[in-house]
Motif scaffolding. Structure first.
Motif, PDB file in Angstrom:
ATOM      1  N   SER A  45      13.615  -5.495   3.643  1.00  0.00           N
ATOM      2  CA  SER A  45      14.044  -6.884   3.468  1.00  0.00           C
ATOM      3  C   SER A  45      14.207  -7.574   4.820  1.00  0.00           C
ATOM      4  O   SER A  45      14.254  -8.800   4.903  1.00  0.00           O
ATOM      5  CB  SER A  45      15.342  -6.951   2.673  1.00  0.00           C
ATOM      6  OG  SER A  45      16.355  -6.164   3.265  1.00  0.00           O
ATOM      7  N   SER A  46      14.292  -6.792   5.897  1.00  0.00           N
ATOM      8  CA  SER A  46      14.199  -7.308   7.263  1.00  0.00           C
ATOM      9  C   SER A  46      13.566  -6.229   8.116  1.00  0.00           C
ATOM     10  O   SER A  46      13.669  -5.038   7.827  1.00  0.00           O
ATOM     11  CB  SER A  46      15.584  -7.686   7.811  1.00  0.00           C
ATOM     12  OG  SER A  46      16.407  -6.544   7.933  1.00  0.00           O
ATOM     13  N   GLN A  63       7.190  -9.490   3.740  1.00  0.00           N
ATOM     14  CA  GLN A  63       6.387 -10.079   2.666  1.00  0.00           C
ATOM     15  C   GLN A  63       5.559  -9.031   1.921  1.00  0.00           C
ATOM     16  O   GLN A  63       4.800  -9.362   1.012  1.00  0.00           O
ATOM     17  CB  GLN A  63       5.422 -11.137   3.225  1.00  0.00           C
ATOM     18  CG  GLN A  63       6.087 -12.219   4.036  1.00  0.00           C
ATOM     19  CD  GLN A  63       6.070 -11.878   5.517  1.00  0.00           C
ATOM     20  OE1 GLN A  63       6.140 -10.728   5.905  1.00  0.00           O
ATOM     21  NE2 GLN A  63       5.978 -12.914   6.346  1.00  0.00           N
ATOM     22  N   LYS A  64       5.684  -7.763   2.314  1.00  0.00           N
ATOM     23  CA  LYS A  64       4.856  -6.715   1.746  1.00  0.00           C
ATOM     24  C   LYS A  64       5.709  -5.508   1.370  1.00  0.00           C
ATOM     25  O   LYS A  64       6.847  -5.358   1.793  1.00  0.00           O
ATOM     26  CB  LYS A  64       3.776  -6.272   2.751  1.00  0.00           C
ATOM     27  CG  LYS A  64       2.929  -7.418   3.305  1.00  0.00           C
ATOM     28  CD  LYS A  64       2.041  -8.055   2.254  1.00  0.00           C
ATOM     29  CE  LYS A  64       1.214  -9.202   2.840  1.00  0.00           C
ATOM     30  NZ  LYS A  64       0.358  -9.850   1.830  1.00  0.00           N
ATOM     31  N   ALA A  65       5.127  -4.620   0.556  1.00  0.00           N
ATOM     32  CA  ALA A  65       5.760  -3.348   0.214  1.00  0.00           C
ATOM     33  C   ALA A  65       4.663  -2.305   0.062  1.00  0.00           C
ATOM     34  O   ALA A  65       3.522  -2.639  -0.249  1.00  0.00           O
ATOM     35  CB  ALA A  65       6.560  -3.465  -1.080  1.00  0.00           C
ATOM     36  N   ILE A  66       5.017  -1.053   0.289  1.00  0.00           N
ATOM     37  CA  ILE A  66       4.043   0.034   0.156  1.00  0.00           C
ATOM     38  C   ILE A  66       4.258   0.763  -1.157  1.00  0.00           C
ATOM     39  O   ILE A  66       5.393   1.067  -1.542  1.00  0.00           O
ATOM     40  CB  ILE A  66       4.169   1.021   1.331  1.00  0.00           C
ATOM     41  CG1 ILE A  66       3.516   0.424   2.565  1.00  0.00           C
ATOM     42  CG2 ILE A  66       3.503   2.357   1.009  1.00  0.00           C
ATOM     43  CD1 ILE A  66       3.568   1.316   3.771  1.00  0.00           C
ATOM     44  N   TRP A  67       3.154   1.039  -1.820  1.00  0.00           N
ATOM     45  CA  TRP A  67       3.163   1.851  -3.037  1.00  0.00           C
ATOM     46  C   TRP A  67       2.534   3.195  -2.716  1.00  0.00           C
ATOM     47  O   TRP A  67       1.411   3.263  -2.232  1.00  0.00           O
ATOM     48  CB  TRP A  67       2.368   1.146  -4.132  1.00  0.00           C
ATOM     49  CG  TRP A  67       2.313   1.898  -5.427  1.00  0.00           C
ATOM     50  CD1 TRP A  67       1.252   2.585  -5.947  1.00  0.00           C
ATOM     51  CD2 TRP A  67       3.365   2.024  -6.384  1.00  0.00           C
ATOM     52  NE1 TRP A  67       1.587   3.135  -7.155  1.00  0.00           N
ATOM     53  CE2 TRP A  67       2.883   2.802  -7.451  1.00  0.00           C
ATOM     54  CE3 TRP A  67       4.680   1.551  -6.430  1.00  0.00           C
ATOM     55  CZ2 TRP A  67       3.660   3.121  -8.562  1.00  0.00           C
ATOM     56  CZ3 TRP A  67       5.460   1.864  -7.535  1.00  0.00           C
ATOM     57  CH2 TRP A  67       4.948   2.638  -8.583  1.00  0.00           C
ATOM     58  N   LEU A  68       3.283   4.277  -2.943  1.00  0.00           N
ATOM     59  CA  LEU A  68       2.786   5.620  -2.662  1.00  0.00           C
ATOM     60  C   LEU A  68       2.797   6.466  -3.925  1.00  0.00           C
ATOM     61  O   LEU A  68       3.788   6.463  -4.665  1.00  0.00           O
ATOM     62  CB  LEU A  68       3.643   6.314  -1.605  1.00  0.00           C
ATOM     63  CG  LEU A  68       3.516   5.869  -0.151  1.00  0.00           C
ATOM     64  CD1 LEU A  68       4.432   6.714   0.725  1.00  0.00           C
ATOM     65  CD2 LEU A  68       2.075   5.972   0.337  1.00  0.00           C
ATOM     66  N   THR A 107       6.253 -11.273  -3.595  1.00  0.00           N
ATOM     67  CA  THR A 107       6.568 -12.667  -3.880  1.00  0.00           C
ATOM     68  C   THR A 107       8.087 -12.838  -3.906  1.00  0.00           C
ATOM     69  O   THR A 107       8.831 -11.849  -3.968  1.00  0.00           O
ATOM     70  CB  THR A 107       5.992 -13.075  -5.245  1.00  0.00           C
ATOM     71  OG1 THR A 107       6.646 -12.279  -6.263  1.00  0.00           O
ATOM     72  CG2 THR A 107       4.489 -12.829  -5.307  1.00  0.00           C
ATOM     73  N   PRO A 108       8.584 -14.067  -3.855  1.00  0.00           N
ATOM     74  CA  PRO A 108      10.037 -14.256  -3.968  1.00  0.00           C
ATOM     75  C   PRO A 108      10.618 -13.609  -5.224  1.00  0.00           C
ATOM     76  O   PRO A 108      11.718 -13.029  -5.180  1.00  0.00           O
ATOM     77  CB  PRO A 108      10.183 -15.782  -4.001  1.00  0.00           C
ATOM     78  CG  PRO A 108       9.016 -16.280  -3.196  1.00  0.00           C
ATOM     79  CD  PRO A 108       7.897 -15.338  -3.537  1.00  0.00           C
ATOM     80  N   GLU A 112      13.427 -10.462  -5.281  1.00  0.00           N
ATOM     81  CA  GLU A 112      14.703 -10.507  -5.996  1.00  0.00           C
ATOM     82  C   GLU A 112      14.809  -9.386  -7.025  1.00  0.00           C
ATOM     83  O   GLU A 112      15.894  -8.837  -7.252  1.00  0.00           O
ATOM     84  CB  GLU A 112      14.880 -11.876  -6.670  1.00  0.00           C
ATOM     85  CG  GLU A 112      15.038 -13.030  -5.686  1.00  0.00           C
ATOM     86  CD  GLU A 112      16.172 -12.801  -4.693  1.00  0.00           C
ATOM     87  OE1 GLU A 112      17.263 -12.365  -5.128  1.00  0.00           O
ATOM     88  OE2 GLU A 112      15.971 -13.042  -3.494  1.00  0.00           O
ATOM     89  N   LEU A 113      13.691  -9.030  -7.629  1.00  0.00           N
ATOM     90  CA  LEU A 113      13.707  -7.919  -8.594  1.00  0.00           C
ATOM     91  C   LEU A 113      13.996  -6.589  -7.900  1.00  0.00           C
ATOM     92  O   LEU A 113      14.762  -5.764  -8.410  1.00  0.00           O
ATOM     93  CB  LEU A 113      12.369  -7.852  -9.337  1.00  0.00           C
ATOM     94  CG  LEU A 113      12.121  -8.956 -10.364  1.00  0.00           C
ATOM     95  CD1 LEU A 113      10.653  -8.952 -10.806  1.00  0.00           C
ATOM     96  CD2 LEU A 113      13.029  -8.776 -11.577  1.00  0.00           C
ATOM     97  N   ILE A 114      13.398  -6.371  -6.721  1.00  0.00           N
ATOM     98  CA  ILE A 114      13.678  -5.148  -5.961  1.00  0.00           C
ATOM     99  C   ILE A 114      15.158  -5.064  -5.630  1.00  0.00           C
ATOM    100  O   ILE A 114      15.810  -4.020  -5.804  1.00  0.00           O
ATOM    101  CB  ILE A 114      12.830  -5.093  -4.680  1.00  0.00           C
ATOM    102  CG1 ILE A 114      11.347  -4.911  -5.015  1.00  0.00           C
ATOM    103  CG2 ILE A 114      13.297  -3.960  -3.768  1.00  0.00           C
ATOM    104  CD1 ILE A 114      10.432  -5.044  -3.806  1.00  0.00           C
TER     105      ILE A 114
END
Length: 258
Positions: A45-46, A63-68, A107-108, A112-114
């Motif tokens: 988140s930062s 703005q991104k996340a990793i899926w493993l 996305t925003p 918020e869901l995370i």
């Protein structure tokens, strides 16, 4: 009582299908190589995460996340500090997201869901029907996000080990293909063939991508665009801005602006 590790929580999950973990990682943090038997979503988140996985490095700004996928060895490095969020999903619940690693857009709504899923699982409580529905919305939203271009494959051919080490460590390295060929006692054609075979692009394109991904780390630190351009090896801010926008669809000055 000592806190359980993520893998210990997974082993003791029972009928739970989602678990979360949050931690503040200091600048320079370097995690150990490890794996999980559940799918993992990694998000900062930062700060920016650098995740090493197999023969690639994936870069994760906010703005991104990793899926493993499960059972893949990986480690996390944090160049400038990060607030790290990890969401683990039981394998039978997330088939729509696939079995390959990828860098997903956040996305925003996804952000918020995370955060919401992390909050509702923070105390290790049983999820009620509303919580389960919210988690399913997160899974559905993640399945809609396209894979981003924020990863770089690393050639595994040992003949290029010194070249790879130097450019990853110092992206501004300006040695030409011909100079590297002489240094490594290889032909430029051989180097080009190895890069094309192992990473799907030529040496110059690979080096440019390394530079642009390192630029994301520097921009997150708040460095001005001109300084970033010079530090990653561009001769002018305009050339850097053009390359950055071609790669990521946005000007570097706007990359971390909400």
């Amino acid at each position: 009582m000592a806190k359980l590790t993520s893998n210990e929580k997974i082993e003791n999950a029972g009928d739970k299908f989602v678990l979360t973990h949050q931690i503040d990682m200091p600048a320079g943090y370097k995690g150990q190589l490890h794996r999980h038997i559940w799918y993992q979503l990694m998000y900062a988140s930062s700060g920016v995460l650098n995740v090493e996985y197999q023969n690639q490095i994936m870069f994760v700004p906010p703005q991104k996340a990793i899926w493993l996928p499960p059972n893949c060895d990986h480690r996390v490095r944090v160049p400038v500090g990060a607030h790290f969020h990890s969401v683990y999903f039981r394998p039978d619940t997330v088939s729509a997201l696939g079995d390959t690693s990828k860098v997903l857009s956040v996305t925003p709504l996804v952000r918020e869901l995370i955060l919401a899923v992390g909050e509702m699982t923070h105390e290790d409580k049983e999820l009620d029907d509303k919580d389960k529905r919210l988690t399913q919305v997160l899974i559905d939203q993640l399945s809609l996000q396209a894979d981003s271009a924020l990863s770089i494959l690393i050639p595994s051919d040992k003949r290029l080990a010194e070249l790879v080490r130097q450019i990853i460590h110092t992206p501004s390295n300006a040695m030409s293909l011909e100079e590297w060929a002489q240094t490594l006692n290889l032909s430029s054609r051989t180097i080009t063939r190895i890069f094309t075979k192992e990473v799907g692009m030529g040496f110059k394109e690979w080096r440019q991508k390394v530079r642009l991904l390192e630029a994301i780390n520097l921009l997150e630190q708040g460095l001005p665009v001109t300084q970033v351009a010079l530090e990653v090896g561009y001769q002018s801010p305009s050339a850097f801005t053009y390359a950055f926008k071609q790669a990521f669809g946005i000007n570097p000055a706007s990359y971390f602006v909400d």
